[in-house]
Design an enzyme around this catalytic site. Structure first.
Site, PDB file in Angstrom:
ATOM      1  N   SER A 190      -0.006 -13.403 -25.288  1.00 62.30           N
ATOM      2  CA  SER A 190       1.022 -14.140 -25.613  1.00 62.30           C
ATOM      3  C   SER A 190       0.780 -15.711 -24.800  1.00 62.30           C
ATOM      4  O   SER A 190       1.877 -16.413 -25.119  1.00 62.30           O
ATOM      5  CB  SER A 190       2.313 -13.630 -24.951  1.00 62.30           C
ATOM      6  N   THR A 226      -4.277 -19.051 -23.370  1.00 62.56           N
ATOM      7  CA  THR A 226      -5.495 -18.698 -23.558  1.00 62.56           C
ATOM      8  C   THR A 226      -5.697 -17.707 -24.744  1.00 62.56           C
ATOM      9  O   THR A 226      -6.304 -17.734 -25.366  1.00 62.56           O
ATOM     10  CB  THR A 226      -5.978 -17.888 -22.402  1.00 62.56           C
ATOM     11  N   CYS A 233     -11.373 -23.584 -15.706  1.00 59.52           N
ATOM     12  CA  CYS A 233     -11.441 -24.563 -16.286  1.00 59.52           C
ATOM     13  C   CYS A 233     -12.021 -25.654 -15.379  1.00 59.52           C
ATOM     14  O   CYS A 233     -12.947 -26.425 -15.781  1.00 59.52           O
ATOM     15  CB  CYS A 233     -10.190 -25.086 -17.134  1.00 59.52           C
TER      16      CYS A 233
END
Lengths: 349, 349, 349, 349
Positions: free
Chosen positions: C10, C13, C150
């Site tokens: 949800s 990602t 990231c």
């Protein structure tokens, strides 16, 4: 020097009041309440105000307020102000309520829109709807000022000259409002989460926005006709500013100059209304009002189909909330209408 | 009342000066020049100022200025101010130059960075670099003020306490600056086109940014050591605000309190520097300075690797341009340092 | 056809994985779990995916997964994946873990940064750090892929050629990262509230960002030297994209072409690395990568002071999360590296 | 494999076509013309496409095109396409024209809105208005496709079910459109300058927007009644996406389900229309369509005053331009309607 208390000072409206009052020459802020942040420095929540206030947030207490205040600004949620106002008036304070609790005159209408019986219907008639462009005179000396909602302010200021000056036979209107994210207040939510809000063009509360009630009340009084208004807000990715576009049909072709003159006549002498027509950006844009209390009013006139649009641009936290509350307060106290809210808008921002 | 002329008043710096001076109690703006818009109303170009100025833009003329001005603010492009300054000084006016033309003391350095021989090298030594936090005393009575560049201001204010108070043995620094779109001025370009600029994180002028020269000059003077500074700006999608992050290595582990105290000592008494450490947002953020002349200074201290970062957040049009120019002007005239620039920052914006 | 389950679907990602896998020709998504939204349609939470998935979110159950999956993507918070991975491997599934739980090789280092003893230290050595540009070969057939963070991805890709190809004698670096709001995930918070985030330039986790550990691990292995890296993220108002700027000092003047060649050599054959140098925007910008798995790598070379900057631009949800996970998955399965992630970036966006 | 040429490929529409066609399995792009950038690599202007095209921009030449093309997409300014179309048709090519030059059927109407006599009135009747939701059948085998304008597309898709299914007796409408900055194209201008556009809510072309003509034509044909439409666009600070809100009055109270069913019936079988009603965001929002060819259609139903609003959200560069052109092209060629434009929207973006 008016000793001033802000009740509910941790939200955006409270912060904006504090920003304005920091340089208002007639006002001393003696107390700022917040249940959540009592004991914490004001700049913790309002980092822009670092260095401007040495007091901390405190808990609200009706006993303590009496000695320290002449005027109380209430920045509380709808339905909460209700419980404070009668007592504050009773101990002789002036109240400027920024919630919706005292804006509607008719208790039935209040019940229809807010779902509960109003506990102080008599106060509804005593409250002055704090839109100085319509209620200047009543504001003088007012003890209870019900400061208008932002979308209602934008809508009323757009429509008032049209219904009063006879631009259209229409009696029902849709006010298509584009609103900035600060209008939703300081509490995070799914819709206000930056990744979800940025680049959004998102209608919300599109089937019965409560500010419609205020707009209908004020425009019906003004025009002497039963006006219906649907406010349809669209959340966009600006941070400040609201724009109401109200489209209508005229019964004959009107000339631009005629419209301009009538709008100018309607708003004659009003310091915070600027009429915008022509120039590089020929219509109002809230961008050029940011940080100020102005309402920029303009219009489009598509003669081909006899369609008029009235535009009204405001800063939702200023003319749509704190700025207008201070404007009404200034009038009520006999100060210059623009005391503390005289600085030009910021640009670019 | 200081009669003030703004030369080159149609850009963002000119607009910001006009915004500030509209409520400055000691200043009367008597003329605003613009070659491009001569004869046009100020609000055509600066729609936020609608209603604040009744004069139009005029063409610049040295003859006309003499009678109408005590102080001239020059908001002209680099290399253009050069030609006006000597004459303006000669007829007895005070000049606040917002271009880069008189910022560097050494004509050789000027030539290196700007590619031409400076025609008035003697004026370079007479000009005062208008960063009040470093040159307060020299600004008093100054006739020629060279107002610093925005990225230089952010960089110097971040580094000054570090190099002066001995936070690091480093003698060369990179100032990683994040800059808002208004820093590029009012002229549209491909990089500033909204669809290209919004959401950009775009380094530019990353191999010899000219503001490096000012920063090196000032920090070398301050520290008594030959300091090298590379400024690396990154264009992002804010409209206002610049943030300099200068990373460095200390020679021993420092405690936060020690750093805080030294920064505070360095900036003691400076009205426009606020030290930010802790709170909900523990580092400075230009967002909370918008519309004001503050520089918020903070630091990060990663003891694990003895890395320090000095952060400096400013509004690029205020402390980075017009606000600082007015601050220097105020000091030069013996006014309160914050005259006309006292209002709190706007939030949220 | 690889039967694929997304656990924790949800968030952003998870949503990005669903977006990619909707058109991946070798993958069938058989289950998407979410504790919070079990029973709800996927498009309720991911309105962009309306019409693409007919299944609803379900609760996670290790028993049900066995029959329906070949590969499981874990989009769970750090510290939660830990508990699922061993069992999933045991029943023979391939696991692609997007959390930080299996990224670090050294249990001591894990403990230092995450504060707890790692319960499965043996799995740490079996996991493959899913950065294909460094671990292509190990990814082939990998059973447990630990997909990088990231900011670590951006930092490593910027620094790897510099430390490997000898651009600098430095052994410690600061990676000044500018990050978009989607990096913080789908949960609203005060810092992500639109009015507070828009126009922010706000350092955070600036004194020990956890991705530093991954970057140090990978760069030390690569260079054979003990490299220290401080990652200093700055929250800005983009929605997607991260940019790492790593400044360093070279020991002699380098020519641009030399740098370009070495970077090109280092990344030879890597489909998702594009080297950017020159053109209208001479440095990388995440804006021109949005929606794709590219990493654009570039550099600045200020010879005057022998300062180099390595720039690395990625889409934080693609190369910084879901895209890279699919890239590693593709390699592990022997598919084309760019299967399902071949579409060009979106522009403008 | 359809050999395809893009004429005028340096703008946003051209770039979007190139982005789509890069992965379209039935299309080979053989030439991309640009007067301004002839000889330059495509990625110089479209940095997102770095690595996707090896050809350079070339000058347009009718002679060269014949050998290399089956289909020509014209991304030229209005009034320029006019001159190319007849010759391209003559030499046997299919033309998809994204300008306004062949959208109107009636030469008189063309003259009224565009101010000139149409030189090829016979071609007006042969051109198919490329809105597949209305002209699916005519598009099959079409030789000349006039691809609709973005604001017209949004307006028509919102209004079509309302006028066809009898939601309202109104025969005149205002389409209040909120438009993103990419709609204005790739050329910088004062209004598109980032500092001026960001945070703007700015009506423009509000008194005779040309897309009104297309909307009136299509809706009049569809409903069999002479429909008048005023399109009033508002420039806001999104980069992609357009939202049309069309308010109307019904003659009796309608139930939501009834409206929903009729809209669904009207758009039955249309792959790119999604009906949005309910959920977390109960109305359409272009944010959740970004990068895709969808049109999300929804409605508000304020029974209190019998006011309906039809909402239509599109990506202005996809369904509003390049995506729709490819959709029409696909249909004309007998391909799957969604060939090359099947990927889900990007979120968040």
């Amino acid at each position: 020097m008016i000793r001033t208390v802000i009740v509910g000072g941790s939200g955006y409206t409270g912060g904006e009041l504090l920003r304005i009052l920091a340089t208002h020459p007639q006002v001393e802020v003696t107390m700022v309440t917040s249940r959540e942040y009592a004991g914490k420095p004001i700049s913790l929540i309002h980092p822009n105000l670092r260095g401007f206030y040495s007091i901390n947030f405190t808990n609200f207490s009706i006993d303590k307020i009496g000695d320290r205040a002449d005027t109380v600004f209430l920045g509380l949620p709808h339905g909460v102000s209700l419980n404070y106002v009668p007592k504050l008036l009773e101990i002789g304070l002036q109240v400027v309520d920024l919630s919706a609790d005292f804006r509607l005159k008719d208790p039935q209408v209040y019940k229809y829109w807010y779902g509960i019986e109003h506990p102080y219907p008599d106060l509804l008639s005593k409250a002055v709807y704090g839109l100085p462009e319509l209620h200047d005179r009543e504001l003088k000396g007012a003890k209870l000022i019900a400061s208008p909602g932002c979308n209602a302010t934008a809508t009323i200021l757009a429509l008032a000259p049209a219904v009063k000056m006879g631009f259209t036979p229409d009696l029902r209107f849709v006010s298509d409002v584009k609103v900035s994210s600060s209008e939703g207040g300081a509490k995070p939510s799914e819709g206000s989460h930056h990744p979800e809000r940025q680049n959004a063009i998102r209608p919300y509360e599109a089937e019965g926005h409560r500010h419609s009630a205020e707009a209908e009340q004020e425009l019906s009084i003004l025009s002497g006709r039963p006006v219906k208004v649907s406010i349809v807000p669209h959340a966009i990715s600006s941070v400040r500013g609201a724009m109401a576009s109200v489209h209508m049909w005229s019964s004959e072709v009107m000339e631009d100059l005629e419209i301009w003159k009538k709008v100018a006549e309607f708003y004659r002498g009003r310091k915070f209304v600027r009429i915008v027509r022509g120039g590089i950006h020929p219509y109002p844009d809230p961008k050029y009002i940011i940080g100020s209390n102005f309402a920029d009013i303009g219009f489009a006139n598509e003669k081909r189909v006899m369609r008029l649009t009235m535009f009204s641009a405001i800063d939702n936290l200023m003319k749509g909330a704190a700025g207008q509350a201070v404007q009404s307060f200034n009038i009520s106290r006999g100060f210059n209408e623009d005391e503390g809210i005289r600085a030009p808008p910021l640009r670019p921002a």
